[in-house]
Structures are given as C-alpha cells and as structure tokens.
Design a protein around this motif. Structure first.
Motif, PDB file in Angstrom:
ATOM      1  N   GLN A  43       0.830  -1.201   0.000  1.00  0.00           N
ATOM      2  CA  GLN A  43       0.000   0.000   0.000  1.00  0.00           C
ATOM      3  C   GLN A  43       0.866   1.253   0.000  1.00  0.00           C
ATOM      4  OE1 GLN A  43      -2.445   0.661   3.527  1.00  0.00           O
ATOM      5  NE2 GLN A  43      -4.136   1.316   2.210  1.00  0.00           N
ATOM      6  N   GLU A  44       1.977   1.206   0.725  1.00  0.00           N
ATOM      7  CA  GLU A  44       2.856   2.370   0.800  1.00  0.00           C
ATOM      8  C   GLU A  44       3.400   2.751  -0.575  1.00  0.00           C
ATOM      9  OE1 GLU A  44       3.000  -0.262   2.759  1.00  0.00           O
ATOM     10  OE2 GLU A  44       2.274   0.632   4.635  1.00  0.00           O
ATOM     11  N   GLU A  45       3.843   1.764  -1.346  1.00  0.00           N
ATOM     12  CA  GLU A  45       4.360   2.035  -2.687  1.00  0.00           C
ATOM     13  C   GLU A  45       3.266   2.591  -3.588  1.00  0.00           C
ATOM     14  OE1 GLU A  45       7.286  -0.927  -4.416  1.00  0.00           O
ATOM     15  OE2 GLU A  45       6.559  -2.078  -2.696  1.00  0.00           O
ATOM     16  N   ILE A  47       0.581   4.302  -2.703  1.00  0.00           N
ATOM     17  CA  ILE A  47       0.258   5.677  -2.306  1.00  0.00           C
ATOM     18  C   ILE A  47       1.327   6.636  -2.796  1.00  0.00           C
ATOM     19  CG2 ILE A  47      -0.011   7.229  -0.334  1.00  0.00           C
ATOM     20  CD1 ILE A  47      -1.350   4.899   1.153  1.00  0.00           C
ATOM     21  N   ARG A  48       2.609   6.233  -2.642  1.00  0.00           N
ATOM     22  CA  ARG A  48       3.697   7.092  -3.129  1.00  0.00           C
ATOM     23  C   ARG A  48       3.576   7.317  -4.629  1.00  0.00           C
ATOM     24  NH1 ARG A  48       7.129   4.163   0.400  1.00  0.00           N
ATOM     25  NH2 ARG A  48       7.862   2.898  -1.352  1.00  0.00           N
ATOM     26  N   ALA A  49       3.263   6.252  -5.358  1.00  0.00           N
ATOM     27  CA  ALA A  49       3.134   6.369  -6.820  1.00  0.00           C
ATOM     28  C   ALA A  49       1.966   7.272  -7.181  1.00  0.00           C
ATOM     29  CB  ALA A  49       2.945   4.985  -7.431  1.00  0.00           C
ATOM     30  N   TYR A  50       0.866   7.144  -6.454  1.00  0.00           N
ATOM     31  CA  TYR A  50      -0.312   7.956  -6.758  1.00  0.00           C
ATOM     32  C   TYR A  50      -0.067   9.439  -6.446  1.00  0.00           C
ATOM     33  CZ  TYR A  50      -5.130   9.630  -6.747  1.00  0.00           C
ATOM     34  OH  TYR A  50      -6.292  10.326  -7.003  1.00  0.00           O
ATOM     35  N   ARG A  51       0.649   9.701  -5.356  1.00  0.00           N
ATOM     36  CA  ARG A  51       0.913  11.083  -4.963  1.00  0.00           C
ATOM     37  C   ARG A  51       2.065  11.699  -5.734  1.00  0.00           C
ATOM     38  NH1 ARG A  51       0.493  10.434   1.669  1.00  0.00           N
ATOM     39  NH2 ARG A  51      -1.787  10.300   1.784  1.00  0.00           N
ATOM     40  N   GLY A  52       2.909  10.856  -6.295  1.00  0.00           N
ATOM     41  CA  GLY A  52       4.063  11.351  -7.032  1.00  0.00           C
ATOM     42  C   GLY A  52       3.717  11.722  -8.457  1.00  0.00           C
ATOM     43  N   HIS A  57       5.518   6.504 -14.013  1.00  0.00           N
ATOM     44  CA  HIS A  57       5.008   5.144 -14.094  1.00  0.00           C
ATOM     45  C   HIS A  57       4.283   4.898 -15.411  1.00  0.00           C
ATOM     46  CE1 HIS A  57       5.996   4.457  -9.871  1.00  0.00           C
ATOM     47  NE2 HIS A  57       5.545   5.683  -9.664  1.00  0.00           N
TER      48      HIS A  57
END
Length: 214
Positions: A43-45, A47-52, A57
């Motif tokens: 989940q952490e990865e 969320i980071r991808a979505y916020r970044g 990607h």
C-alpha cells in the motif's frame, strides 16, 4: 483484502485513486478510453506512486505496451497477403495478465487492443483475438479479408468451437472467463466465413501483431 495481495493505482479511469483489490480497480478502467493503472506489492508504494509524478510510471507502461512493427521483407515473400489482419497475444505469466491485438498487415496499423486481463494465458489470448476479429469482420460483412494467426492451438479451438483450457475461476480471472464464454457462444451460433491462415514465423519472422516482448 486490505493489507494482503496487490494494491492498484488508477491514474486515468472512472475514478482515480488507490484500490486494495482488483475488482474495484477493474470497475474504474473497464470500458474507459486510454485507462492508465498499475499494481504495486504494498500500500505504501501504491500511495507514493499515486501522490508522485504519474508520468514516471505511465512512461513505463507505455514503453512495455509500445509496438515496434516487425521488419518483414514482403517483397521476398509475395505469398503473404497484405490486405489481411494479423492477431497475436502476450501474457507475462501463465496464468497472468494477458492482452491481445489485431493489426493491418499492409500498414501495421493497430485495429483493436484488449487488456491486460488478469488471470489469463497466452493460448486464451490468441483464441480471444481470433474470435474477436472474426466477429468484428462478420459484423462488417467483410468476409473477404483473411486473418493471420501464429497459434495452432487457437486455430484448433476455433475449428472445434471450444477453448480446451483447464483454467478455473480463482477470484481474479472473471473477465477472462466471461470473454471465453462469449467467444464460444459466438462460434456456436455463427459460421466462420473468413479464411484463417497460419503465419509462418520460421520463414517470415514475427507476425505483424507481435508485442515484441520475447
């Protein structure tokens, strides 16, 4: 399913965001033009991808999906029918995400593309591609256009009007099984009127619809 399995980021879909199961993700991308999504192991990865920066990607996705048309010396093989459609599939695992496409042999133009679909196989993708183009051409009344496939298995399944697969429902492959049932239903209620030709990969090289991931 939270905390287990994969997490999915949807950058371009009905509703963007991070989803903790494939079914919710699929609802956002099914039928959505140019949908962009990717799975992450935690989940952490996700969320980071979505916020970044999504372009980082999405660029990877586009690079994977990019189709470099195989170089075929058509002058050396005049027996190849250029006014035809070639189909092919790609599957990263077995089973795994599968996608398929159809292209114009003469121009290399992509005519349709479906997937990735979770929980499929390469044989299933090849079969669905064949039935897809046959049904499409039948609807258009273009029974004069030949279809190339490099899969003997898919061609056999079409002749027998049945996909001889051992794939079982597992909670992720519902869409694949649905498309399989629809394809078999179409074959059982329609005559195949287009000529299906085996693409001679050994002599001609990769089929024009190849995904270029070998």
């Amino acid at each position: 399913m939270a905390g287990k399995g994969k997490f999915y980021v949807v950058w371009n879909g009905q509703h963007t965001g991070v989803y903790d199961n494939w079914e919710d993700c699929k609802e956002q991308i099914t039928g959505y033009p140019d949908a962009k999504y990717k799975s992450f192991p935690t989940q952490e990865e996700a969320i980071r991808a979505y916020r970044g920066d999504p372009q980082e990607h999405i660029a990877v996705i586009k690079a994977i999906a990019r189709h470099n048309r195989p170089v075929i010396n058509y002058e050396a093989f005049p027996e190849i029918i250029l006014d035809a459609i070639a189909v092919d599939a790609a599957c990263s695992k077995n089973p795994g995400p599968v996608e398929y496409r159809g292209v114009n042999v003469r121009t290399g133009e992509q005519l349709f593309h479906v997937g990735p679909l979770e929980g499929g196989t390469n044989n299933i993708g090849e079969f669905l591609a064949l039935v897809h183009v046959l049904a499409w051409l039948d609807k258009l009344g273009r029974h004069d256009i030949p279809v190339y496939s490099d899969s003997r298995t898919a061609q056999s399944w079409v002749r027998n009007r049945h996909a001889k697969t051992t794939l079982k429902p597992d909670g992720t492959n519902g869409r694949v099984l649905e498309l399989l049932a629809r394809a078999e239903s179409w074959l059982q209620t329609h005559d195949v009127k287009n000529r299906i030709i085996k693409w001679d990969t050994d002599r001609w090289g990769e089929i024009p619809a190849d995904f270029g991931r070998k």
